[in-house]
Design a protein around this motif. Sequence first.
Motif, PDB file in Angstrom:
ATOM      1  N   PHE A   9       0.746  -1.254  -0.150  1.00 52.42           N
ATOM      2  CA  PHE A   9      -0.238  -0.109  -0.021  1.00 52.42           C
ATOM      3  C   PHE A   9       0.915   1.255   0.124  1.00 52.42           C
ATOM      4  N   MET A  10       0.811   1.997  -0.851  1.00 53.15           N
ATOM      5  CA  MET A  10       1.373   3.353  -0.885  1.00 53.15           C
ATOM      6  C   MET A  10       0.595   4.678  -0.780  1.00 53.15           C
ATOM      7  N   ALA A  11       1.053   5.384   0.195  1.00 52.72           N
ATOM      8  CA  ALA A  11      -0.123   6.530   0.486  1.00 52.72           C
ATOM      9  C   ALA A  11       0.218   7.586  -0.831  1.00 52.72           C
ATOM     10  N   LEU A  12      -0.995   8.132  -1.244  1.00 53.95           N
ATOM     11  CA  LEU A  12      -0.679   9.121  -2.470  1.00 53.95           C
ATOM     12  C   LEU A  12      -0.943  10.468  -1.767  1.00 53.95           C
ATOM     13  N   GLN A  13      -1.325  10.471  -0.634  1.00 52.44           N
ATOM     14  CA  GLN A  13      -1.487  11.772   0.174  1.00 52.44           C
ATOM     15  C   GLN A  13      -1.110  11.457   1.750  1.00 52.44           C
ATOM     16  N   ASP A  14      -0.968  12.457   2.549  1.00 47.57           N
ATOM     17  CA  ASP A  14      -0.999  12.305   3.953  1.00 47.57           C
ATOM     18  C   ASP A  14      -2.315  11.441   4.545  1.00 47.57           C
ATOM     19  N   MET A  20      -9.859   9.628   8.680  1.00 48.50           N
ATOM     20  CA  MET A  20      -9.575   9.742   7.185  1.00 48.50           C
ATOM     21  C   MET A  20      -9.794   8.237   6.645  1.00 48.50           C
ATOM     22  N   GLY A  21     -10.103   7.242   7.705  1.00 51.54           N
ATOM     23  CA  GLY A  21     -10.416   5.905   7.489  1.00 51.54           C
ATOM     24  C   GLY A  21      -9.290   4.985   7.000  1.00 51.54           C
ATOM     25  N   PRO A  22      -8.197   5.264   7.828  1.00 53.82           N
ATOM     26  CA  PRO A  22      -6.782   4.314   7.688  1.00 53.82           C
ATOM     27  C   PRO A  22      -7.055   2.822   7.661  1.00 53.82           C
ATOM     28  N   THR A  23      -6.145   2.142   7.068  1.00 55.39           N
ATOM     29  CA  THR A  23      -6.229   0.665   7.122  1.00 55.39           C
ATOM     30  C   THR A  23      -6.061   0.270   8.393  1.00 55.39           C
ATOM     31  N   VAL A  24      -6.676  -0.906   8.962  1.00 58.89           N
ATOM     32  CA  VAL A  24      -6.108  -1.542  10.276  1.00 58.89           C
ATOM     33  C   VAL A  24      -5.626  -2.902   9.946  1.00 58.89           C
ATOM     34  N   PRO A  68       2.435   9.167   6.002  1.00 59.74           N
ATOM     35  CA  PRO A  68       2.907  10.208   5.345  1.00 59.74           C
ATOM     36  C   PRO A  68       2.916  10.132   3.997  1.00 59.74           C
ATOM     37  N   LYS A  69       2.553  10.929   3.132  1.00 58.28           N
ATOM     38  CA  LYS A  69       2.615  10.661   1.632  1.00 58.28           C
ATOM     39  C   LYS A  69       3.642  10.359   1.038  1.00 58.28           C
ATOM     40  N   GLY A  70       3.728   9.209   0.068  1.00 64.15           N
ATOM     41  CA  GLY A  70       4.759   8.503  -0.263  1.00 64.15           C
ATOM     42  C   GLY A  70       5.419   7.262   0.419  1.00 64.15           C
ATOM     43  N   SER A  71       4.734   7.233   1.679  1.00 65.25           N
ATOM     44  CA  SER A  71       5.319   6.076   2.506  1.00 65.25           C
ATOM     45  C   SER A  71       4.505   4.699   1.908  1.00 65.25           C
ATOM     46  N   CYS A  72       4.987   3.518   2.221  1.00 63.20           N
ATOM     47  CA  CYS A  72       4.448   2.494   1.816  1.00 63.20           C
ATOM     48  C   CYS A  72       4.512   1.306   2.930  1.00 63.20           C
ATOM     49  N   VAL A  73       3.489   0.410   2.934  1.00 62.12           N
ATOM     50  CA  VAL A  73       3.507  -0.789   3.896  1.00 62.12           C
ATOM     51  C   VAL A  73       3.458  -1.884   2.921  1.00 62.12           C
ATOM     52  N   LEU A  74       4.197  -2.830   3.396  1.00 64.13           N
ATOM     53  CA  LEU A  74       4.567  -4.209   2.638  1.00 64.13           C
ATOM     54  C   LEU A  74       3.971  -5.431   3.656  1.00 64.13           C
ATOM     55  N   PHE A  75       3.071  -6.241   3.307  1.00 63.55           N
ATOM     56  CA  PHE A  75       2.551  -7.265   4.171  1.00 63.55           C
ATOM     57  C   PHE A  75       1.870  -8.387   3.636  1.00 63.55           C
ATOM     58  N   ASP A  76       2.010  -9.371   4.267  1.00 64.87           N
ATOM     59  CA  ASP A  76       1.423 -10.710   3.650  1.00 64.87           C
ATOM     60  C   ASP A  76      -0.119 -10.467   3.494  1.00 64.87           C
ATOM     61  N   SER A  77      -0.578 -10.515   2.467  1.00 59.59           N
ATOM     62  CA  SER A  77      -2.171 -10.402   1.990  1.00 59.59           C
ATOM     63  C   SER A  77      -3.207 -11.266   2.788  1.00 59.59           C
ATOM     64  N   ARG A  78      -2.574 -12.480   3.363  1.00 53.52           N
ATOM     65  CA  ARG A  78      -3.780 -13.214   4.171  1.00 53.52           C
ATOM     66  C   ARG A  78      -3.707 -12.545   5.380  1.00 53.52           C
ATOM     67  N   SER A  88     -14.120  12.021   8.046  1.00 54.06           N
ATOM     68  CA  SER A  88     -13.680  13.410   7.830  1.00 54.06           C
ATOM     69  C   SER A  88     -14.851  13.976   6.698  1.00 54.06           C
ATOM     70  N   SER A  89     -15.027  15.221   6.920  1.00 54.75           N
ATOM     71  CA  SER A  89     -15.842  15.847   6.164  1.00 54.75           C
ATOM     72  C   SER A  89     -15.395  16.449   5.020  1.00 54.75           C
ATOM     73  N   SER A  90     -13.785  16.606   5.073  1.00 55.90           N
ATOM     74  CA  SER A  90     -13.146  17.191   3.929  1.00 55.90           C
ATOM     75  C   SER A  90     -12.104  16.662   3.208  1.00 55.90           C
ATOM     76  N   LYS A  91     -11.720  15.268   3.726  1.00 55.43           N
ATOM     77  CA  LYS A  91     -10.466  14.705   3.178  1.00 55.43           C
ATOM     78  C   LYS A  91     -10.900  13.150   2.703  1.00 55.43           C
ATOM     79  N   SER A  92     -10.286  12.662   1.446  1.00 61.56           N
ATOM     80  CA  SER A  92     -10.673  11.358   1.104  1.00 61.56           C
ATOM     81  C   SER A  92      -9.337  10.713   1.428  1.00 61.56           C
ATOM     82  N   ARG A  93      -9.220   9.376   1.275  1.00 63.32           N
ATOM     83  CA  ARG A  93      -7.894   8.558   1.211  1.00 63.32           C
ATOM     84  C   ARG A  93      -7.603   7.801   0.040  1.00 63.32           C
ATOM     85  N   SER A  94      -6.559   8.259  -0.356  1.00 65.21           N
ATOM     86  CA  SER A  94      -6.181   7.526  -1.483  1.00 65.21           C
ATOM     87  C   SER A  94      -4.970   6.660  -1.464  1.00 65.21           C
ATOM     88  N   LEU A  95      -4.989   5.431  -2.149  1.00 63.75           N
ATOM     89  CA  LEU A  95      -3.989   4.535  -1.621  1.00 63.75           C
ATOM     90  C   LEU A  95      -3.724   3.837  -3.188  1.00 63.75           C
TER      91      LEU A  95
END
Length: 142
Positions: A9-14, A20-24, A68-78, A88-95
Amino acid sequence: KNPLLLTCFMALQDIDSTTMGPTVWIPKTHTRAAHDRFQRIRVEDVLDSESPKDKLLRTSPSVIGILPKGSCVLFDSRLLHCGTANTSSSKSRSLFYFSFKNPKIGFPGNVGSIGYGLDTDAIGLGEMCHEIEKREKESKNQ
């Protein structure tokens, strides 16, 4: 054992807040036993006000993807993971995400989710960022 499928997963914005609905991610849930517990439904669970899946999310140690924007997370998909609600009323989340499959295995059990047309056409990261910006502008104008 070796991962069957790795996802990045690569963050395209902060992704700077829990609104903002981050991944858990739930650590150590990449096993068949963890998936069986997650999928098990009992009569008591149906009658309870909290689903087994919600209870697992509430009671298990977890990692929240504030990135943060540009960072990534590598994980076992299972690994059990999910997006949380974007309140958030004003921010979307793009990965931007992609996966690597171990070439020694066949079908890993999950269906790809690449957007229509992207499975056959080559597209660069710059083009993808431009398309995301265009869609965000369109959604703000509606």
